[in-house]
Design a protein around this motif. Sequence first.
Motif, PDB file in Angstrom:
ATOM      1  N   ASN A 106     -47.092  37.175  83.947  1.00 48.00           N
ATOM      2  CA  ASN A 106     -47.165  36.919  85.387  1.00 48.00           C
ATOM      3  C   ASN A 106     -46.475  35.631  85.787  1.00 48.00           C
ATOM      4  O   ASN A 106     -46.455  34.661  85.019  1.00 48.00           O
ATOM      5  CB  ASN A 106     -48.630  36.816  85.846  1.00 48.00           C
ATOM      6  CG  ASN A 106     -49.368  38.138  85.798  1.00 48.00           C
ATOM      7  OD1 ASN A 106     -50.511  38.217  85.379  1.00 48.00           O
ATOM      8  ND2 ASN A 106     -48.709  39.193  86.219  1.00 48.00           N
ATOM      9  N   CYS A 107     -45.906  35.640  86.992  1.00 48.66           N
ATOM     10  CA  CYS A 107     -45.378  34.421  87.597  1.00 48.66           C
ATOM     11  C   CYS A 107     -45.915  34.362  89.024  1.00 48.66           C
ATOM     12  O   CYS A 107     -46.851  35.084  89.368  1.00 48.66           O
ATOM     13  CB  CYS A 107     -43.849  34.427  87.553  1.00 48.66           C
ATOM     14  SG  CYS A 107     -43.117  35.746  88.538  1.00 48.66           S
TER      15      CYS A 107
ATOM     16  N   CYS B 160     -40.630  38.616  84.669  1.00 53.22           N
ATOM     17  CA  CYS B 160     -41.672  38.712  83.645  1.00 53.22           C
ATOM     18  C   CYS B 160     -41.450  39.952  82.783  1.00 53.22           C
ATOM     19  O   CYS B 160     -40.942  40.957  83.267  1.00 53.22           O
ATOM     20  CB  CYS B 160     -43.047  38.793  84.298  1.00 53.22           C
ATOM     21  SG  CYS B 160     -43.449  37.317  85.232  1.00 53.22           S
TER      22      CYS B 160
ATOM     23  N   VAL C  57     -44.591  35.511  91.668  1.00 50.86           N
ATOM     24  CA  VAL C  57     -44.276  36.714  92.452  1.00 50.86           C
ATOM     25  C   VAL C  57     -45.485  37.653  92.489  1.00 50.86           C
ATOM     26  O   VAL C  57     -45.873  38.143  93.555  1.00 50.86           O
ATOM     27  CB  VAL C  57     -43.038  37.447  91.889  1.00 50.86           C
ATOM     28  CG1 VAL C  57     -42.819  38.778  92.614  1.00 50.86           C
ATOM     29  CG2 VAL C  57     -41.796  36.569  92.033  1.00 50.86           C
ATOM     30  N   GLU C  58     -46.114  37.882  91.345  1.00 50.87           N
ATOM     31  CA  GLU C  58     -47.273  38.776  91.311  1.00 50.87           C
ATOM     32  C   GLU C  58     -48.440  38.219  92.119  1.00 50.87           C
ATOM     33  O   GLU C  58     -49.272  38.969  92.612  1.00 50.87           O
ATOM     34  CB  GLU C  58     -47.739  39.033  89.871  1.00 50.87           C
ATOM     35  CG  GLU C  58     -46.796  39.884  89.051  1.00 50.87           C
ATOM     36  CD  GLU C  58     -45.835  39.048  88.248  1.00 50.87           C
ATOM     37  OE1 GLU C  58     -45.512  37.917  88.695  1.00 50.87           O
ATOM     38  OE2 GLU C  58     -45.404  39.502  87.184  1.00 50.87           O
TER      39      GLU C  58
ATOM     40  N   CYS D 113     -39.298  40.618  89.486  1.00 47.00           N
ATOM     41  CA  CYS D 113     -39.372  39.277  88.916  1.00 47.00           C
ATOM     42  C   CYS D 113     -38.940  39.372  87.459  1.00 47.00           C
ATOM     43  O   CYS D 113     -38.631  40.451  86.972  1.00 47.00           O
ATOM     44  CB  CYS D 113     -40.765  38.670  89.065  1.00 47.00           C
ATOM     45  SG  CYS D 113     -42.026  39.410  88.021  1.00 47.00           S
TER      46      CYS D 113
HETATM   47 ZN   LIG Z   1     -43.508  37.821  87.461  1.00 44.84          ZN
END
Ligand SMILES: [Zn+2]
Length: 612
Positions: free
Chosen positions: A78-79, A28, A81-82, A26
Amino acid sequence: MDYEQLGFKCGIEIHQQLDTDRKLFCHCPVDLVDENADGKFERHLNVVAGEAGEKDKAAEAEALRSRKYVYKHYSRNNCLVEADEEPPHDISQQALDTALTFARMVNADIVPEIQVMRKMVVDGSNTSGFQRTMMLGLGGKIKTEYGSVKIEDIELEEESAGIHEKNSEEAIYDLNRLGVPLIEIGTDASIQNPEHAREVALKLGMLLRSTGKARRGLGTIRQDVNVSIEEGARVEIKGFQDVKNIDELIRLEVERQKNLVELGKELENAEVVGDNVTHLFEDTENQIISTVLENDGAVYALKLPGMTGKMKQKISGDKYLALELVDYAKSQGVQGILHTDEDLEKYDLVEEFRKVSDVFDKKDEDVIAVIAAERKQAKTAAQEVLKRAEMLYTGEIPEETRNAEQNFTSSYMRPLPGAARMYPETDIAPIRIKDEKVKEIDRNLPETLEEKKNRLEAEIGDQLASQITNSRKIGLFNKFEGSVQKKDLANYIVNTLPRLESEGLDVSNQDAEKILDSFSKKEIEKAHLEEASRLAAEGSDNPVDEVLESQVSDEKIEEAVRDVISSKVAMIEDQGLRAQGALMGEILKDIDADGSRVAPVLQKFLEEAVNE
Ligand SMILES: [Zn+2]
């Protein structure tokens, strides 16, 4: 200790976080700083059968503890995806290139098609229940004092979430770390002794740092050690961070296995028995146990024949035998074990233990051990401890995953994970690595830090060479090495910047680069590096301009030179041009300017004065 004779086998696995522009799958950032979480959510882990149809032993062990997982998330790192609420993005090319570069540095073969896999995660350290990993290099090797050691495989994978807090009901994880690119390197089991393991670990760490993309600092590199002796068993010790002491960790594990094998030979074969003895503790005065019983608890007792006097025997560093059993109780969330090889008077339990002893027909040489906890927990803990205790009598060492402790001992964590734990990641297409790509990587392999140190020793001296190649800011050095005097550059990085830091003035990398850029273009002088850096750390937007404004003007320098020359007429008549050094000293007492600016002015005026 003769490690060869013991049938010593050891391999290490190194996990190095990468300092890339973004996370592996991702966008981030990977720069993690201490900050408060922005929120949290919960998940539960269910054990599912792997492709082979069998449940993973380690996963089952974890599920037995039926924990709840809590994840703290951080909006900066974080987005979705995590949180496993959005599919993975494309792979970080920078992370992939770094891993490929490392693989070629140790002469590993690159696999032509990389298949991203899902590796089952059993402890909740990933929200999805799996970790993405890809094997990209095979069959590398490094040279060591004891001959070459094979690098069996090189993987690029996602870092797990960091554990924040763990108790019997829940495990709390920090999500900021999740998804940071991680290189995993595994050696074969040919490491010959603990000292050799240390050499291998240090060398691999040095090579990883040589890529210029290794994260630095606490927790950014971790070692897992696989170790066994012939009569012992393969044990994996996880999460060791203090690479310089990895030899001690291994020495203590060998000691543990050796002592347990010997104990097995010493003890006569006997049956360990256990039972629920809650009724014998109903009137106990012991605070802890009575509280446990009031809260739907139970007490279990075990008889360990012939164990009197042995429970406090040291088996590994400061670790004594009883702790081998206590670890198994703790793995079920139980605080500990009480036993007759310790002072029971202090627990107010003499009478209760006498009753238990009668029930079990205890002889002097037998130990009674007691576990008190919530009913279900007490039962599973007693079962686990009993199984472990039985093995003491045969000298069998359980194959297991152990946790590295601060004092270089280790403690039981869980059974060794089985093989049924990988399946392909269907969200990401296989990645083709063309021959051309490998050739390009080969053409651009970095100089290793070891080579760099040897090269720099002649130019800037042994000490500076060693300091700069160990510095976390080696990247800054690499960037300006070609455009600035190396000695000035190294001094700035290993002396000036740390000095400012010790005053609480942290100069960011961007600021340091800006300042060095001006220095390389001769806009500012060496004497201004520190002041400009100080101004930058104090928040100045334009430290270079500010320093130039405060710089002594050309007019001032000329004035100072004229003053000194006219006041030292006698000296100049006497010494002629040789007076330059002394005059320079006088001038620099007067004005705060760099000698390199004063010298040409002084020379010009001195020549005029002498020729008059
Ligand atoms: Zn992320």
